[in-house]
Design an enzyme around this catalytic site. Structure first.
Site, short mmCIF file in Angstrom:
data_model
loop_
_atom_site.label_atom_id
_atom_site.label_comp_id
_atom_site.label_asym_id
_atom_site.label_seq_id
_atom_site.Cartn_x
_atom_site.Cartn_y
_atom_site.Cartn_z
N GLY A 257 7.00 -23.68 -17.39
CA GLY A 257 7.91 -23.84 -16.27
C GLY A 257 8.61 -22.54 -15.89
N CYS B 57 19.11 -23.09 -23.93
CA CYS B 57 19.27 -21.64 -23.86
C CYS B 57 20.66 -21.20 -24.28
CB CYS B 57 19.01 -21.16 -22.44
SG CYS B 57 17.60 -21.95 -21.70
C1 LIG Z 1 12.38 -26.74 -19.54
C2 LIG Z 1 12.69 -26.34 -18.15
C3 LIG Z 1 12.17 -25.16 -17.61
C4 LIG Z 1 11.36 -24.18 -18.43
O1 LIG Z 1 10.09 -24.67 -18.74
P1 LIG Z 1 9.30 -23.97 -19.98
O2 LIG Z 1 7.93 -24.56 -19.89
O3 LIG Z 1 10.02 -24.38 -21.21
O4 LIG Z 1 9.30 -22.52 -19.73
C5 LIG Z 1 12.46 -24.86 -16.30
N1 LIG Z 1 13.21 -25.68 -15.54
C6 LIG Z 1 13.72 -26.83 -16.02
C7 LIG Z 1 14.53 -27.70 -15.13
C8 LIG Z 1 13.49 -27.20 -17.34
O5 LIG Z 1 14.01 -28.33 -17.81
#
Ligand SMILES: *Cc1c(COP(=O)(O)O)cnc(C)c1O
Length: 383
Positions: A71, A325
């Site tokens: 993400g 985080c």
């Molecule tokens: C977890 C999350 C991300 C990051 O995704 P990853 O695959 O862990 O890098 C980004 N945006 C939101 C809203 C999330 O919950």
């Protein structure tokens, strides 16, 4: 000690069918998808099948899907990729105060490079106003990036209305849909989306793999350069097992998410009602109706959130304050502050996010643990 896992918004367990679908691509069909021999072709076909599954889930064409490392990378690619491709149109981006760090930090980065960023406030339920968004658009605005569902309080944004506003003004619209994809249906064409980010490990898929939907109408500048994989949008040898797993997770979600989400929502509603009725001085944060079925965010007056999480963990209940985080930094919960929750109360909040694996019996035990732990903390600190 048996654990109760209520932190599915941070990561979900991989579905056993997903794991099974991935296995052959580690040791049997391990070829490089760019190779022209049968091993390469098998890997290539597996990726294309996964692309098809994701496209079906989102209602787009398969060549509008770019696989990423998750993400975070999808958010970075969308925002930086649009900024670089359209800098001749203007230098203004609109987002909200409650975005995930993957969006906020990318915007901060562009701010340092001279872009102007508008961070829209949200109302007390956590929603962005489409009218406020429209007022913020200027002739210099290139991109709007507003999340579909918030990861801390679970509030769903009015993204169809936001999509219409963007469309009307010819502004590109990106949404971080990481928390919603695989849990609630969404059609990218009906919602007038240009770009959408998703992540495997938030809906029973593997970690380290995600995707960006990029409408054919949109050009995007890549962030990673090399062999030209993913139509040049994202170079690097593809994470074949991860992509296959993501595709399988999408296929399962399409078939099962409505029933799963209904069951999870029933559990969450029971837990919310149990907490509010059995533990005094508690409030539910976020929107009562327009919320993710999986999310519960509650403030316990007089009980510091980080401390409560640690005490609950000692009893085997895995929850968080909402932002993985910031879990080690004592940063104020900015999402709640943006919603106008008093700092004092915002610091007394925890998130419980349920998932497919949670059961009715875990509800009862968790309610009991919560009741005891909160009462215990309050017995020596509540004034
Ligand atoms: C977890 C999350 C991300 C990051 O995704 P990853 O695959 O862990 O890098 C980004 N945006 C939101 C809203 C999330 O919950």
């Amino acid at each position: 000690m048996s654990l109760i896992y209520f932190d599915n918004a941070a990561s979900t367990p991989i579905d056993s069918r997903v794991l099974e679908s991935m296995m052959p691509y580690f040791c049997i069909d391990y070829g490089n998808p760019s190779s022209i021999h049968p091993m390469g072709i098998r890997a290539h076909n597996a990726i294309e099948n996964a692309r098809e599954s994701l496209a079906t889930l989102l209602g787009c064409q398969s060549d509008e899907i770019v696989f990423t490392s998750g993400g975070t990378e999808a958010d970075n690619l969308a925002i930086v990729g649009v900024a670089n491709a359209y800098s001749n149109r203007g230098h203004h981006i609109i987002t909200s105060e409650i975005e995930h760090h993957a969006v906020l930090e990318t915007c901060h980065h562009l701010e340092k490079l001279g872009w102007r960023i508008t961070y829209l406030a949200v109302d007390n339920k956590g929603q962005v106003s489409p009218q406020a968004l429209e007022r913020a658009i200027t002739s210099d605005t290139v991109l709007v990036t507003i999340m579909t569902a918030n990861n801390v309080v679970g509030t769903l944004q009015p993204i169809s209305e936001i999509g219409s506003v963007c469309h009307k003004h010819g502004v590109i619209f990106h949404t971080d849909a990481v928390q919603m994809i695989g849990h609630l249906p969404l059609d990218v064409k009906k919602t007038q989306l240009d770009l959408l980010s998703l992540s495997g490990h938030k809906f029973s898929g593997p970690k380290g793999v995600g995707a960006l939907y990029v409408s054919k109408e949109i050009s995007l500048y890549p962030m990673i350069f090399g062999g030209g994989q993913e139509e040049g949008f994202r170079s690097g040898t593809e994470n074949v097992p991860g992509i296959v797993g993501l595709g399988k997770a999408a296929e399962i979600a399409r078939a099962e998410m409505i029933d799963d989400s209904k069951r999870i929502k029933d559990l969450a509603t029971k837990l919310i009602n149990g907490i509010i009725s059995k533990i005094p001085h508690t409030t539910l944060n976020g929107h009562e109706v327009h919320r993710l079925p999986t999310n519960i965010n509650i403030s316990f007056e007089g009980v510091e959130g980080e401390y409560l999480c640690k005490e609950l963990a000692k009893r085997g209940l895995c929850v968080s304050t909402g932002s993985a985080c910031s879990s080690n930094t004592h940063e104020a919960p900015y999402v709640l502050l943006s919603m106008g929750v008093e700092r004092e109360l915002a610091n007394c909040s925890i998130r419980m996010s349920l998932g497919k694996a949670n059961s009715e019996s875990e509800l009862e035990s968790s309610l009991e643990i919560l009741r005891e732990v909160v009462a215990n903390i309050r017995s020596y600190s509540f004034v």
